[in-house]
Write an enzyme that holds these catalytic residues in place. Structure first.
Site, PDB file in Angstrom:
ATOM      1  N   CYS A 117       1.126  -6.965   2.835  1.00  0.00           N
ATOM      2  CA  CYS A 117       1.985  -5.801   2.596  1.00  0.00           C
ATOM      3  C   CYS A 117       1.291  -4.678   1.829  1.00  0.00           C
ATOM      4  CB  CYS A 117       3.251  -6.235   1.863  1.00  0.00           C
ATOM      5  SG  CYS A 117       4.265  -7.371   2.842  1.00  0.00           S
ATOM      6  N   VAL A 118       0.127  -4.954   1.266  1.00  0.00           N
ATOM      7  CA  VAL A 118      -0.677  -3.894   0.665  1.00  0.00           C
ATOM      8  C   VAL A 118      -1.747  -3.433   1.641  1.00  0.00           C
ATOM      9  CG1 VAL A 118      -2.274  -3.281  -1.202  1.00  0.00           C
ATOM     10  CG2 VAL A 118      -0.255  -4.670  -1.695  1.00  0.00           C
TER      11      VAL A 118
END
Length: 213
Positions: A117-118
């Site tokens: 998700c980063v």
């Protein structure tokens, strides 16, 4: 020719801050860092953004099942998180629209998990022409290897790694900036651990408290 530091360094008016999914389920599965340190750093970033009036956005995934960790939710309560289903937040048009509306080409990102998700929005934002800074100690992965490999991948693609207290220091830049100096010193003291206490001690030695400069 030396680098133009005004363009290279972050300042309060040249970037926005995106905090991705600092939620309870993700935090429970973090194995790359001590989760309490990740939370502390995430909150410090949000509090610094408030001090320097940096545009801030938080995101969640499936918020009906899990919210932001409480200290971060409290620190960012003035901001309404964008809840999404996409693994890559850059594929949610609301988030891209928010980034575009800030009018700022530098984007600072931290979140959970580093490798999913980063990394995905960082790579996507780079492709879209943004200068992206990743706050590595406010991120966490499923393993140390997963986190480290994700950071390497992002750096190889052009992202710039940074840590929490470097970020805060870069925004303050000069202790003569009295409008923020006292708040930043308190932030270091409250959340900076031994480093923060050392700064407070130095502050006393130099007699740089409020009203002396």
């Amino acid at each position: 020719m030396p680098a133009n530091l005004a363009k290279t360094l972050l300042s309060p008016d040249n970037h926005s801050l995106l905090m991705i999914d600092h939620q309870y389920l993700q935090m429970l599965t973090i194995r790359s860092h001590d989760a309490s340190e990740v939370i502390n750093h995430a909150v410090a970033l949000v509090e610094a953004a408030a001090i320097f009036e940096v545009p801030l956005l938080t995101t969640t995934a499936f918020k009906e099942r899990q919210g932001l960790v409480a200290p971060l939710a409290e620190a960012s309560k003035a901001v309404k998180p964008i809840d999404r289903t996409t693994l890559n937040s850059w594929e949610d048009p609301r988030i891209v629209d928010w980034v575009e509306k800030t009018g700022r080409k530098k984007l600072v990102i931290a979140g959970q998990w580093t490798e999913v998700c980063v990394a995905m929005p960082v790579l996507s934002a780079l492709d879209a022409g943004y200068e992206v800074y990743v706050v590595t100690d406010a991120c966490g992965g499923a393993s140390r290897e997963a986190h480290d490999m994700a950071v390497k991948r992002m750096v190889q693609a052009g992202a710039r790694p940074i840590t929490t207290w470097v970020y805060v220091s870069e925004l303050q830049r000069d202790w003569a900036r009295a409008a923020t100096a006292e708040k930043v010193t308190k932030l270091f003291a409250q959340r900076g651990g031994a480093f923060g206490q050392g700064l407070l001690w130095e502050w006393d030695l130099l007699d740089l408290k409020e009203g002396t400069r």
